[in-house]
Design a protein around this motif. Structure first.
Motif, PDB file in Angstrom:
ATOM      1  N   VAL A 114      -0.913  40.753  -9.101  1.00 29.66           N
ATOM      2  CA  VAL A 114       0.067  39.929  -8.387  1.00 29.66           C
ATOM      3  C   VAL A 114       1.049  39.295  -9.371  1.00 29.66           C
ATOM      4  CG1 VAL A 114       0.323  37.716  -7.179  1.00 29.66           C
ATOM      5  CG2 VAL A 114      -1.244  39.448  -6.298  1.00 29.66           C
TER       6      VAL A 114
ATOM      7  N   THR B 286       4.691  33.734  -4.392  1.00 28.42           N
ATOM      8  CA  THR B 286       3.716  34.124  -5.412  1.00 28.42           C
ATOM      9  C   THR B 286       2.401  33.377  -5.217  1.00 28.42           C
ATOM     10  OG1 THR B 286       5.493  34.577  -7.003  1.00 28.42           O
ATOM     11  CG2 THR B 286       3.286  34.268  -7.893  1.00 28.42           C
TER      12      THR B 286
ATOM     13  N   LEU C 138       0.360  34.929  -2.482  1.00 24.25           N
ATOM     14  CA  LEU C 138      -0.289  36.163  -2.936  1.00 24.25           C
ATOM     15  C   LEU C 138      -1.475  35.873  -3.846  1.00 24.25           C
ATOM     16  CD1 LEU C 138       2.763  38.520  -3.628  1.00 24.25           C
ATOM     17  CD2 LEU C 138       1.208  38.512  -1.668  1.00 24.25           C
TER      18      LEU C 138
ATOM     19  N   CYS D 187      -3.543  42.869  -2.654  1.00 26.80           N
ATOM     20  CA  CYS D 187      -4.687  41.994  -2.379  1.00 26.80           C
ATOM     21  C   CYS D 187      -5.693  42.627  -1.421  1.00 26.80           C
ATOM     22  CB  CYS D 187      -4.192  40.655  -1.833  1.00 26.80           C
ATOM     23  SG  CYS D 187      -2.923  39.872  -2.851  1.00 26.80           S
TER      24      CYS D 187
END
Length: 303
Positions: A98, A112, A115, A171
């Motif tokens: 990520v 961000t 994530l 993810c």
């Protein structure tokens, strides 16, 4: 003496591949299982690869082989220890991926952060409450919340779409290491072997016109010949591992090639060759796991 081909094939395909370590380990005692077979197979492949590196004397191949020597225990040991340690492995891989992806596409801090939370939450859910993975489409839609709250009409759609895509691509996909668990190392091993076979197939068959045809303008080096090599390699390694099926061949061969092309599209957008520089011979972690991001969920469904 006549050997029955059907019996030979059935033994090769369905043999349990359970071995025992010759010495007992402290705290573990006698260690028996398919994991021991995977250990021997990995060591054998690394030894053969090391001999090839010594003969060819190519710095790039040496760097790649060294990285594989380091990666094998990092991936293999957590999977062997249990589902919880596999979840930890998946979370660590997802967090690093990520960070690399957010830098590549220029995601804002809020997206961000979402994530990074999902990078840990999805593997944890796969370990403790697998049914929660079914909420992935809803979670992807929720990635639009930061842009909505800020009223970002200029770039909100793109930010939301990139974040939603990454939530599934990185993810959610890596959480399938936990879903597969006992078969995870075999799938990872097969994907790596198919990747090498694709490289060999592309190089070996390039004299044939049809084999030189690129699969996509995004990556001219990914050719039909490479796909053929990936299929052949997947069949061979899955047979050796005892996981051969039509679904697994599709997952490993086609999924691996698609994963490479998908990351190529992201890197083309960012205008970079590699997602990072810290893995010698490979670039970044995203460059190493890109094929797995498609292979893992496909293997869970088709395998």
């Amino acid at each position: 003496m006549t050997v029955d081909p059907g019996l030979w094939w059935d033994t090769l395909l369905h043999h349990d591949r359970v071995l025992t370590l010759p010495v007992d380990l402290p705290w573990f005692g006698e260690v028996t299982g398919q994991g021991v077979f995977n250990l021997y197979l990995t060591l054998a492949v690394l030894m053969v690869g090391g001999l090839a590196v010594a003969v060819l004397r190519q710095p790039e191949l040496r760097a790649r082989w060294t990285t594989w020597v380091l990666i094998a225990p990092v991936v293999g040991l957590p999977i062997w220890l249990g589902r919880g340690s596999t979840a930890l492995l998946a979370a660590v891989l997802a967090v690093v991926a990520v960070v690399e992806l957010a830098r590549l596409v220029g995601l804002p801090r809020a997206e961000t952060t979402i994530l990074l939370v999902l990078a840990v939450a999805y593997p944890l859910a796969a370990w403790r409450a697998p049914d929660l993975l079914l909420l992935a489409p809803v979670v992807a839609l929720g990635c639009a919340v930061p842009a909505i709250v800020r009223g970002d009409a200029a770039t909100g759609v793109e930010r939301s779409a990139l974040t939603a895509f990454a939530s599934v691509w990185v993810c959610w996909s890596l959480a399938h290491l936990v879903v597969l668990w006992e078969d995870a190392f075999a799938v990872v091993f097969a994907a790596a072997a198919a990747d090498v076979a694709a490289y060999v197939g592309g190089r070996t068959l390039r004299r044939l016109r049809w084999a030189r045809t690129p699969l996509s303008p995004l990556s001219p080096n990914k050719t039909v010949g490479g796909l053929v090599g990936a299929v052949v390699g997947a069949v061979i390694v899955l047979l050796v591992l005892g996981h051969l099926s039509a679904g697994m061949v599709v997952a490993v061969a086609a999924g691996g090639v698609l994963g490479d092309l998908l990351e190529s599209m992201v890197k083309r957008r960012a205008g970079v060759k590699d997602a990072g520089r810290w893995l010698p011979g490979f670039g970044g972690l995203l460059d190493r796991v890109d094929s797995l991001l498609i292979v893992l969920p496909l293997a869970a469904v088709l395998g």
